[in-house]
Design a protein around this motif. Structure first.
Motif, PDB file in Angstrom:
ATOM      1  N   GLY A 259     -11.188  -0.360  -0.029  1.00  0.00           N
ATOM      2  CA  GLY A 259     -10.870  -1.749   0.297  1.00  0.00           C
ATOM      3  C   GLY A 259     -12.084  -2.572   0.667  1.00  0.00           C
ATOM      4  O   GLY A 259     -12.327  -3.642   0.083  1.00  0.00           O
ATOM      5  N   PRO A 260     -12.893  -2.098   1.630  1.00  0.00           N
ATOM      6  CA  PRO A 260     -14.086  -2.868   1.987  1.00  0.00           C
ATOM      7  C   PRO A 260     -15.098  -3.009   0.842  1.00  0.00           C
ATOM      8  O   PRO A 260     -15.669  -4.082   0.649  1.00  0.00           O
ATOM      9  N   ILE A 261     -15.312  -1.952   0.085  1.00  0.00           N
ATOM     10  CA  ILE A 261     -16.281  -2.013  -1.023  1.00  0.00           C
ATOM     11  C   ILE A 261     -15.807  -2.997  -2.080  1.00  0.00           C
ATOM     12  O   ILE A 261     -16.544  -3.891  -2.500  1.00  0.00           O
ATOM     13  N   VAL A 262     -14.563  -2.845  -2.515  1.00  0.00           N
ATOM     14  CA  VAL A 262     -14.028  -3.730  -3.550  1.00  0.00           C
ATOM     15  C   VAL A 262     -13.913  -5.161  -3.025  1.00  0.00           C
ATOM     16  O   VAL A 262     -14.186  -6.120  -3.755  1.00  0.00           O
ATOM     17  N   GLY A 263     -13.557  -5.312  -1.752  1.00  0.00           N
ATOM     18  CA  GLY A 263     -13.470  -6.643  -1.156  1.00  0.00           C
ATOM     19  C   GLY A 263     -14.788  -7.397  -1.206  1.00  0.00           C
ATOM     20  O   GLY A 263     -14.813  -8.621  -1.356  1.00  0.00           O
ATOM     21  N   ARG A 264     -15.891  -6.674  -1.083  1.00  0.00           N
ATOM     22  CA  ARG A 264     -17.211  -7.315  -1.155  1.00  0.00           C
ATOM     23  C   ARG A 264     -17.674  -7.522  -2.599  1.00  0.00           C
ATOM     24  O   ARG A 264     -18.348  -8.507  -2.893  1.00  0.00           O
ATOM     25  N   LEU A 265     -17.349  -6.590  -3.479  1.00  0.00           N
ATOM     26  CA  LEU A 265     -17.823  -6.679  -4.856  1.00  0.00           C
ATOM     27  C   LEU A 265     -17.003  -7.618  -5.735  1.00  0.00           C
ATOM     28  O   LEU A 265     -17.557  -8.304  -6.600  1.00  0.00           O
ATOM     29  N   LEU A 266     -15.702  -7.634  -5.550  1.00  0.00           N
ATOM     30  CA  LEU A 266     -14.819  -8.398  -6.428  1.00  0.00           C
ATOM     31  C   LEU A 266     -15.213  -9.878  -6.530  1.00  0.00           C
ATOM     32  O   LEU A 266     -15.280 -10.409  -7.648  1.00  0.00           O
TER      33      LEU A 266
ATOM     34  N   ARG B  72      -8.093   2.076   2.931  1.00  0.00           N
ATOM     35  CA  ARG B  72      -8.331   1.153   4.052  1.00  0.00           C
ATOM     36  C   ARG B  72      -9.786   1.143   4.519  1.00  0.00           C
ATOM     37  O   ARG B  72     -10.302   0.106   4.895  1.00  0.00           O
ATOM     38  N   MET B  73     -10.449   2.296   4.488  1.00  0.00           N
ATOM     39  CA  MET B  73     -11.773   2.383   5.100  1.00  0.00           C
ATOM     40  C   MET B  73     -12.935   2.436   4.105  1.00  0.00           C
ATOM     41  O   MET B  73     -14.075   2.166   4.495  1.00  0.00           O
TER      42      MET B  73
ATOM     43  N   LEU C  28       0.826  -1.204   0.000  1.00  0.00           N
ATOM     44  CA  LEU C  28       0.000   0.000   0.000  1.00  0.00           C
ATOM     45  C   LEU C  28       0.861   1.255   0.000  1.00  0.00           C
ATOM     46  O   LEU C  28       0.577   2.213  -0.718  1.00  0.00           O
ATOM     47  N   PHE C  29       1.922   1.250   0.778  1.00  0.00           N
ATOM     48  CA  PHE C  29       2.832   2.394   0.851  1.00  0.00           C
ATOM     49  C   PHE C  29       3.446   2.688  -0.527  1.00  0.00           C
ATOM     50  O   PHE C  29       3.440   3.831  -0.980  1.00  0.00           O
ATOM     51  N   ILE C  30       3.941   1.660  -1.194  1.00  0.00           N
ATOM     52  CA  ILE C  30       4.566   1.850  -2.514  1.00  0.00           C
ATOM     53  C   ILE C  30       3.552   2.412  -3.506  1.00  0.00           C
ATOM     54  O   ILE C  30       3.816   3.409  -4.189  1.00  0.00           O
TER      55      ILE C  30
END
Length: 163
Positions: free
Chosen positions: A68-75, A64-65, A18-20
């Motif tokens: 990530g959560p939206i894509v994590g559920r949709l993907l 992170r907030m 994430l940092f990179i």
């Protein structure tokens, strides 16, 4: 994809990944967008450098907030078990950039102008597609490949040390 050498395999690697990506993205996308808004000059670039630390924090928090959560559920609804690595990465990038560009087209204008106003909403359908396009191609061609290359090299080095 958990054991894919080009992706982080634990929380520490996830933070580095994430940092990179975020450092590359913020340091390329923001100057290009501001340059398109105000013209490309040394003064505009130096003004952009002043907001980059704030934008970096905002991007990391949004990833992170929100994204990530939206894509994590949709993907998982769109990828199949037989879909390859590149297809998954492309869709993941497309979804993340879509969510982030929707948010940052508004928030970035506020940070850049130093005030919360209705301006980003009045120009939204003009600025969002441009911002999305810039962000998508930088993510796809620069930020993501560099971060995956770092992960691959790290995992290769770890494998040599464990052998």
């Amino acid at each position: 994809m958990h054991k894919e050498a080009r992706l982080p395999q634990n929380a520490k690697e996830g933070i580095l990944f994430l940092f990179i990506i975020s450092i590359i993205s913020v340091n390329t996308i923001a100057p290009i967008i501001v340059g398109l808004e105000r013209g490309f000059s040394k003064d505009v670039y130096f003004d952009t450098l002043k907001i980059i630390p704030f934008m970096w924090i905002i991007v990391v928090v949004l990833v992170r907030m929100v994204s990530g959560p939206i894509v994590g559920r949709l993907l998982p609804k769109f990828v199949g078990k037989t879909d390859g690595f590149n297809a998954r990465i492309l869709l993941n990038t497309l979804m993340n950039v879509t969510v982030l560009s929707i948010c940052l087209s508004i928030i970035g204008t506020w940070v850049g102008s130093g005030e919360v106003s209705l301006e980003p909403f009045t120009n939204y359908f003009h600025i969002w597609p441009r911002n999305f396009g810039i962000a998508f191609w930088i993510e796809l061609l620069i930020a993501q490949p560099i971060a995956r290359f770092v992960m691959k090299k790290m995992h290769a080095k770890q494998a040599l040390q464990n052998a």
